[in-house]
Motif scaffolding. Structure first.
Motif, PDB file in Angstrom:
ATOM      1  N   GLU A 227     -10.525  -1.682   9.693  1.00  0.00           N
ATOM      2  CA  GLU A 227     -11.236  -2.372   8.793  1.00  0.00           C
ATOM      3  C   GLU A 227     -10.227  -3.235   7.953  1.00  0.00           C
ATOM      4  O   GLU A 227     -10.853  -4.538   7.824  1.00  0.00           O
ATOM      5  CB  GLU A 227     -11.807  -1.492   7.660  1.00  0.00           C
ATOM      6  CG  GLU A 227     -12.980  -2.181   6.671  1.00  0.00           C
ATOM      7  CD  GLU A 227     -13.573  -1.130   5.759  1.00  0.00           C
ATOM      8  OE1 GLU A 227     -14.381  -1.821   5.108  1.00  0.00           O
ATOM      9  OE2 GLU A 227     -13.460  -0.054   5.884  1.00  0.00           O
ATOM     10  N   VAL A 228      -9.080  -2.945   7.557  1.00  0.00           N
ATOM     11  CA  VAL A 228      -8.193  -4.058   7.274  1.00  0.00           C
ATOM     12  C   VAL A 228      -7.902  -4.987   8.148  1.00  0.00           C
ATOM     13  O   VAL A 228      -7.769  -6.170   7.754  1.00  0.00           O
ATOM     14  CB  VAL A 228      -6.848  -3.170   6.848  1.00  0.00           C
ATOM     15  CG1 VAL A 228      -5.494  -4.117   6.396  1.00  0.00           C
ATOM     16  CG2 VAL A 228      -7.028  -2.225   5.524  1.00  0.00           C
TER      17      VAL A 228
ATOM     18  N   VAL B  91      -2.659  -0.220  11.629  1.00  0.00           N
ATOM     19  CA  VAL B  91      -3.169   1.131  11.817  1.00  0.00           C
ATOM     20  C   VAL B  91      -4.745   1.413  10.892  1.00  0.00           C
ATOM     21  O   VAL B  91      -5.118   2.496  11.013  1.00  0.00           O
ATOM     22  CB  VAL B  91      -2.171   2.070  11.037  1.00  0.00           C
ATOM     23  CG1 VAL B  91      -0.909   2.010  11.698  1.00  0.00           C
ATOM     24  CG2 VAL B  91      -2.223   1.507   9.423  1.00  0.00           C
ATOM     25  N   ASP B  92      -5.256   0.291  10.421  1.00  0.00           N
ATOM     26  CA  ASP B  92      -6.534   0.526   9.780  1.00  0.00           C
ATOM     27  C   ASP B  92      -7.545  -0.701  10.368  1.00  0.00           C
ATOM     28  O   ASP B  92      -7.291  -1.710  10.020  1.00  0.00           O
ATOM     29  CB  ASP B  92      -6.440   0.328   8.494  1.00  0.00           C
ATOM     30  CG  ASP B  92      -7.508   0.634   7.556  1.00  0.00           C
ATOM     31  OD1 ASP B  92      -8.995   0.084   8.026  1.00  0.00           O
ATOM     32  OD2 ASP B  92      -7.586   1.269   6.504  1.00  0.00           O
TER      33      ASP B  92
ATOM     34  N   ARG C 233      -7.496   4.004  -0.456  1.00  0.00           N
ATOM     35  CA  ARG C 233      -7.886   2.995   0.463  1.00  0.00           C
ATOM     36  C   ARG C 233      -9.017   2.436  -0.040  1.00  0.00           C
ATOM     37  O   ARG C 233      -9.249   0.986   0.157  1.00  0.00           O
ATOM     38  CB  ARG C 233      -8.218   3.661   1.972  1.00  0.00           C
ATOM     39  CG  ARG C 233      -8.500   2.659   2.967  1.00  0.00           C
ATOM     40  CD  ARG C 233      -8.576   3.449   4.413  1.00  0.00           C
ATOM     41  NE  ARG C 233      -9.303   2.641   5.211  1.00  0.00           N
ATOM     42  CZ  ARG C 233     -10.473   2.279   5.341  1.00  0.00           C
ATOM     43  NH1 ARG C 233     -11.501   2.865   4.802  1.00  0.00           N
ATOM     44  NH2 ARG C 233     -10.696   1.390   6.413  1.00  0.00           N
TER      45      ARG C 233
ATOM     46  N   ARG D 160      -0.982  -2.797   6.917  1.00  0.00           N
ATOM     47  CA  ARG D 160      -1.976  -2.056   7.046  1.00  0.00           C
ATOM     48  C   ARG D 160      -2.954  -2.390   8.238  1.00  0.00           C
ATOM     49  O   ARG D 160      -3.621  -1.475   9.119  1.00  0.00           O
ATOM     50  CB  ARG D 160      -3.118  -1.882   6.000  1.00  0.00           C
ATOM     51  CG  ARG D 160      -2.370  -1.458   4.537  1.00  0.00           C
ATOM     52  CD  ARG D 160      -1.858  -0.116   4.816  1.00  0.00           C
ATOM     53  NE  ARG D 160      -2.828   0.991   5.040  1.00  0.00           N
ATOM     54  CZ  ARG D 160      -2.614   1.915   5.652  1.00  0.00           C
ATOM     55  NH1 ARG D 160      -1.331   2.484   5.818  1.00  0.00           N
ATOM     56  NH2 ARG D 160      -3.569   2.935   5.912  1.00  0.00           N
TER      57      ARG D 160
ATOM     58  N   TYR E  33       0.649  -1.233  -0.051  1.00  0.00           N
ATOM     59  CA  TYR E  33      -0.117  -0.050  -0.114  1.00  0.00           C
ATOM     60  C   TYR E  33       0.920   1.418  -0.109  1.00  0.00           C
ATOM     61  O   TYR E  33       0.638   2.049  -0.823  1.00  0.00           O
ATOM     62  CB  TYR E  33      -0.876   0.092   1.342  1.00  0.00           C
ATOM     63  CG  TYR E  33      -1.782   1.200   1.270  1.00  0.00           C
ATOM     64  CD1 TYR E  33      -2.998   1.038   0.581  1.00  0.00           C
ATOM     65  CD2 TYR E  33      -1.627   2.206   1.903  1.00  0.00           C
ATOM     66  CE1 TYR E  33      -3.940   2.162   0.726  1.00  0.00           C
ATOM     67  CE2 TYR E  33      -2.407   3.403   2.165  1.00  0.00           C
ATOM     68  CZ  TYR E  33      -3.744   3.365   1.457  1.00  0.00           C
ATOM     69  OH  TYR E  33      -4.531   4.426   1.690  1.00  0.00           O
TER      70      TYR E  33
END
Length: 180
Positions: free
Chosen positions: A112-113, A109-110, A52, A106, A25
């Protein structure tokens, strides 16, 4: 009424999954995606909302089209050796590589990921659990297999195989150079 879409959304998602699996990413700019996918920037934003959004579509694609069928093949294997062979010889396209990169890069820090990564890993863990010994679980076997995938991807293959330090089997594609 807007103009009809000038590209195949599914094909763009597949190609984006491969780009994200190859370069990660953070290793891709929107310009890299536009160039690599052959779509206009406005079309990319209109369809996916953001880099994203495209990434999430690509990760979902890999989970549905690569990881889920792999989990089914592992589940169908009659024993441990066959299950590990199915995992280690799987041609998952960009699936396992993107899952690995998403877990490392990812997911921390995310949210949903992180949920998507957890779903993919749980599918693999559950698929191989039937082959685990009394002191192991499916997660341990999957971690071993994914660790081997990392070594292959990095070129740091197993000691004693004659391939130590050989470098990556396929070098990552070069980033497009900006024109002057």
């Amino acid at each position: 009424m807007g103009r009809p879409r000038g590209f195949d959304e599914a094909a763009v998602i597949r190609a984006a999954a491969q780009l994200f699996a190859d370069r990660a990413y953070d290793g891709l700019s929107v310009d890299d995606l536009v160039t690599g996918l052959g779509v206009h920037r406005n079309s990319l934003y209109k369809t996916f909302g953001s880099k994203r959004g495209l990434y999430l579509a690509a990760l979902r694609h890999c989970l549905d089209q690569d990881v889920a069928p792999l989990a089914e093949r592992i589940t169908a294997a009659p024993g441990r050796q066959e299950a590990l062979r199915a995992l280690s010889t799987a041609d998952t396209g960009s699936g396992l590589d993107l899952l690995l990169l998403a877990a490392i890069e990812r997911a921390p820090v995310d949210g949903e990921v992180a949920e998507l990564v957890a779903r993919g890993l749980a599918a693999l863990d559950g698929a191989i659990a039937h082959t685990a010994g009394p002191d192991e679980d499916g997660a341990t076997l999957i971690a071993l297999a994914l660790g081997l995938r990392v070594r292959v991807r990095s070129g740091a293959l197993l000691v004693g195989t004659g391939t130590e330090g050989a470098g990556p089997a396929t070098p990552p594609p070069a980033a497009p150079q900006p024109s002057g």
